[in-house]
Motif scaffolding. Structure first.
Motif, mmCIF file in Angstrom:
data_model
loop_
_atom_site.group_PDB
_atom_site.id
_atom_site.type_symbol
_atom_site.label_atom_id
_atom_site.label_comp_id
_atom_site.label_asym_id
_atom_site.label_seq_id
_atom_site.Cartn_x
_atom_site.Cartn_y
_atom_site.Cartn_z
ATOM 1 N N GLU A 35 -0.305 -9.038 -0.888
ATOM 2 C CA GLU A 35 -0.411 -7.871 -0.009
ATOM 3 C C GLU A 35 0.310 -8.074 1.315
ATOM 4 O O GLU A 35 0.521 -7.119 2.062
ATOM 5 C CB GLU A 35 -1.887 -7.554 0.260
ATOM 6 N N HIS A 56 2.793 0.005 8.233
ATOM 7 C CA HIS A 56 1.646 -0.692 7.638
ATOM 8 C C HIS A 56 0.620 -1.056 8.711
ATOM 9 O O HIS A 56 -0.594 -0.959 8.497
ATOM 10 C CB HIS A 56 2.117 -1.955 6.918
ATOM 11 N N PRO A 83 -2.191 -1.640 0.446
ATOM 12 C CA PRO A 83 -0.819 -1.433 -0.035
ATOM 13 C C PRO A 83 -0.770 -1.320 -1.549
ATOM 14 O O PRO A 83 -1.503 -2.018 -2.256
ATOM 15 C CB PRO A 83 -0.089 -2.698 0.432
ATOM 16 N N LYS A 132 0.556 3.378 0.433
ATOM 17 C CA LYS A 132 -0.785 2.881 0.669
ATOM 18 C C LYS A 132 -1.764 3.848 0.014
ATOM 19 O O LYS A 132 -1.467 5.037 -0.159
ATOM 20 C CB LYS A 132 -1.072 2.736 2.167
#
Length: 391
Positions: free
Chosen positions: A99, A176, A191, A198
């Motif tokens: 991730e 992110h 994610p 996402k």
């Protein structure tokens, strides 16, 4: 003469030009499966072993970079192989997980039909304070993207491509960082699709979100009758720098309407005809809006008395074509490039010095120019130059 570029700065990303088939080993899906195998430590990899993974670390929005010491070649991105990255993380505050890495693109190396090549990943290691010293021992450092932007040789397609990759990676990683919770139910977002999307973890929601792009209009307002253009000055910019007006699009508004509204709000000037010029990705804005798209226009004024909104601008003024041509001719963009390249070299050697890069833009024989405009890395430069040099 105007400076022309093959593509705007931060555009022309060489590893995002094609979309691979889902079954290709370098597609996001397949590459992510390979990544999980590598992280697990399994060694019985068959087809995916044809791939090479390269990883670009970022820290607080700054990509890892190095300098050859040769200011002609200037800087390079600090790509690491998977094994190198794994070694660097040992003993640090950052734990290696699938991730953590975000898929950036690939180079399939498919010159003779052989499915092999390089997959590129970005990673945010802002929590790893000890990594700075580790990279410093290799003469690599996390360098501000705007510094690299100025230091780039704009005539070098390869260097421009590396800058575009770094810009895309920064925008994606900042997205992110800022998109951590679902806007519908408030649950955590995780994610998916190798970090390109996402998804909400709430089973009754499962909302997917995508990286957003915030459009910004940027316009050179022109007085046709008196052959002059409207320039603005911001307190956040360096002294003597004048540029175009700009502003964000509002809901329910067309781009042309945004041009007219922003011009009126900031300067009291009314605009009639609005003509599209070009656009530019801009990943070096605020972290709250990491994926901006600058949409450039030439706008023609129908009123000419300036009334500056001091909350938005320090000043605004009309400048003649001849004054603008002189600023473009005498501003030493090449000198600014060398100054920035020197700074990158110093940073990577651990000898960073506080120097105002833009201060060297407007110097000719020791004389300061009364005005200068942004360099060729900014769409504002090309809007201004296209008007100044038009027949």
């Amino acid at each position: 003469m105007p400076i022309t570029l093959k593509s705007p700065v931060f555009a022309g990303n060489p590893i995002r030009s094609k979309t691979p088939k889902p079954t290709d080993p370098f597609s996001p899906t397949q590459a992510f499966e390979t990544l999980k195998i590598l992280i697990s430590g399994q060694t019985h990899i068959q087809e995916p072993s044809l791939l090479t993974f390269k990883i670009l670390p970022f820290r607080k929005g700054r990509p890892l970079a190095g300098s050859s010491g040769d200011l002609v070649k200037k800087w390079h991105l600090g790509w690491l192989t998977f094994d190198e990255f794994k070694v660097v993380l040992e003993g640090s505050e950052v734990s290696l997980s699938e991730e953590l890495l975000v898929y950036l693109g690939y180079d399939d190396g498919d010159d003779e039909g052989e499915k092999s090549g390089v997959v590129y990943w970005g990673v945010d290691v802002s929590l790893g304070d000890g990594l700075v010293q580790k990279f410093g021992s290799q003469q690599l450092s996390f360098v501000q993207l705007t510094t690299l932007m100025v230091a780039t040789d704009w005539a070098d397609d390869k260097a421009m491509g590396q800058l575009a990759i770094a810009g895309y990676a920064r925008a994606l990683l900042e997205w992110h960082t800022t998109s951590r919770f679902c806007g519908s139910c408030g649950e955590k977002l995780i994610p998916i699709e190798a970090g390109r999307r996402k998804q909400c973890i709430n089973e009754s929601c499962k909302k997917r979100i995508y990286p957003r792009v915030d459009p910004v209009v940027i316009m050179l307002v022109i007085d046709k009758e008196n052959d002059r253009a409207l320039f603005s000055k911001h307190s956040r910019l360096v002294p003597r720098m004048w540029s175009c007006l700009s502003g964000f699009l509002e809901p329910g508004e067309s781009l042309e309407e945004a041009v007219r509204r922003e011009t009126w709000e900031e300067t009291g000037i009314e605009v009639g005809e609005v003509i599209y010029h070009s656009s530019q990705p801009w990943p070096v804005g605020s972290s709250s809006m990491p994926c901006q798209l600058m949409v450039g226009f030439l706008a023609y004024a129908t009123s000419f008395e300036i009334n500056v909104d001091k909350k938005e601008l320090e000043d605004a003024a009309w400048h003649s074509r001849e004054d603008v041509k002189r600023a473009l001719t005498l501003t030493e963009y090449g000198k600014a490039q060398k100054t920035a390249a020197t700074k990158v070299d110093q940073i990577c050697k651990g000898v960073e010095k506080g120097q105002n890069l833009a201060a060297d833009f407007g110097v000719e024989s020791g004389e300061l120019l009364p005005m200068f405009v942004p360099g060729p890395f900014a769409i504002a430069h090309h809007l201004i130059s296209s008007w100044a040099h038009q027949v």
